[in-house]
Design an enzyme around this catalytic site. Structure first.
Site, PDB file in Angstrom:
ATOM      1  N   CYS A  28     -16.188   0.027  -8.422  1.00  0.00           N
ATOM      2  CA  CYS A  28     -15.259  -0.629  -9.347  1.00  0.00           C
ATOM      3  C   CYS A  28     -14.685  -1.869  -8.661  1.00  0.00           C
ATOM      4  O   CYS A  28     -14.861  -2.070  -7.466  1.00  0.00           O
ATOM      5  CB  CYS A  28     -14.134   0.331  -9.709  1.00  0.00           C
ATOM      6  N   LYS A  48      -9.567  -1.222  -3.301  1.00  0.00           N
ATOM      7  CA  LYS A  48      -9.533  -2.071  -2.114  1.00  0.00           C
ATOM      8  C   LYS A  48     -10.698  -1.676  -1.207  1.00  0.00           C
ATOM      9  O   LYS A  48     -10.995  -0.493  -1.133  1.00  0.00           O
ATOM     10  CB  LYS A  48      -8.194  -1.900  -1.365  1.00  0.00           C
ATOM     11  N   ASP A  85      -0.007   5.142   0.926  1.00  0.00           N
ATOM     12  CA  ASP A  85      -0.200   6.063   2.050  1.00  0.00           C
ATOM     13  C   ASP A  85      -0.322   5.301   3.369  1.00  0.00           C
ATOM     14  O   ASP A  85      -1.174   4.423   3.512  1.00  0.00           O
ATOM     15  CB  ASP A  85      -1.466   6.911   1.826  1.00  0.00           C
ATOM     16  N   CYS A 143     -11.362  -2.394  -8.771  1.00  0.00           N
ATOM     17  CA  CYS A 143      -9.941  -2.150  -8.460  1.00  0.00           C
ATOM     18  C   CYS A 143      -9.739  -1.439  -7.125  1.00  0.00           C
ATOM     19  O   CYS A 143      -8.609  -1.316  -6.650  1.00  0.00           O
ATOM     20  CB  CYS A 143      -9.247  -1.407  -9.599  1.00  0.00           C
ATOM     21  N   ASP A 189      -1.866  -0.874   5.811  1.00  0.00           N
ATOM     22  CA  ASP A 189      -2.132  -0.319   7.144  1.00  0.00           C
ATOM     23  C   ASP A 189      -3.618  -0.237   7.457  1.00  0.00           C
ATOM     24  O   ASP A 189      -4.001   0.380   8.443  1.00  0.00           O
ATOM     25  CB  ASP A 189      -1.485   1.070   7.291  1.00  0.00           C
ATOM     26  N   ASP A 248       0.871  -1.163   0.000  1.00  0.00           N
ATOM     27  CA  ASP A 248       0.000   0.000   0.000  1.00  0.00           C
ATOM     28  C   ASP A 248       0.918   1.227   0.000  1.00  0.00           C
ATOM     29  O   ASP A 248       2.102   1.112   0.348  1.00  0.00           O
ATOM     30  CB  ASP A 248      -0.874  -0.045   1.265  1.00  0.00           C
TER      31      ASP A 248
HETATM   32 ZN   LIG Z   1     -11.191   1.501  -9.048  1.00  0.00          ZN
END
Ligand SMILES: [Zn+2]
Length: 208
Positions: free
Chosen positions: A103, A107, A14, A105, A132, A12
């Site tokens: 969507c 998470k 950020d 994509c 995180d 990940d």
């Molecule tokens: Zn997406």
């Protein structure tokens, strides 16, 4: 190096590589602050033969808080800094949609991990995801990847996911050393075998 010997680690962005902006987004390079030891961690992973793939939700683009062009410009500077520090980030996957776009994509859905898997042909069972958030852990779980949770702060410790496969680290450097140590220890095992729990099955299947 043949592809099957290349190890990958999914990260990940950020909160793992750079400081998460509470309640907001990184919308300029000035706001992109590497977390302590994150660059060292990326170098450590590269030295140990790992290529990193970054999987990040950036709904700020969908919300028109950041243009794709500016996101790309931040990303170029970020990747340049990582490369200068000896890190090896092969690809960055951003979901730029908003939650309401539904969507695949974004998470906690595993779509971006699956896309990365198509691109780099890694074995999910032996490819760690370092994140995180509970969304990261869920996406990793859905994609069949083991995960390492980087603690945001002590308060989150009471809300850790229950999955047995989840390891917990204080920062990316600690996560990197845990992953490398675990996979070095397991180096004699075929890529597709998860040791310990499946060990009897493994020996049974391969004894003849
Ligand atoms: Zn997406």
């Amino acid at each position: 190096m043949p592809n099957e010997l290349q190890r990958y680690v999914l990260l990940d962005r950020d909160g793992v590589i750079n400081r998460r902006i509470l309640g907001g987004y990184v919308t300029s390079w000035k706001e992109f602050e590497f977390l302590p030891r994150a660059l060292e961690a990326l170098q450590y992973l590269a030295v140990h033969g790992y290529a990193a793939l970054v999987i990040s939700n950036q709904a700020c683009v969908g919300k028109n808080l950041l243009t794709i062009a500016r996101l790309e410009s931040i990303t170029q500077r970020f990747l340049t800094e990582v490369a200068l520090a000896g890190g090896n980030i092969k690809q960055v996957y951003y979901c730029v949609h908003m939650p309401k776009d539904d969507c695949n994509c974004r998470k906690p859905k595993p779509g971006s991990i699956q896309r990365a898997q198509l691109d780099f042909a890694f074995v999910s069972q032996t490819t760690y995801f370092v994140g995180d958030s509970p969304e990261d852990m869920q996406a990793a779980g859905s994609a069949g990847c083991p995960a390492v949770l980087v603690r945001r702060d002590a308060f989150l410790e009471t809300r850790l996911p229950r999955e047995v496969s989840t390891m917990v680290a204080s920062n990316l450097y600690e996560a990197a050393t845990m992953i490398v140590a675990k996979q070095t220890r397991n180096a004699g095992w075929p890529e597709s075998v998860v040791p310990a729990r499946d060990s009897n099955k493994y020996f049974h299947a391969h004894q003849r």
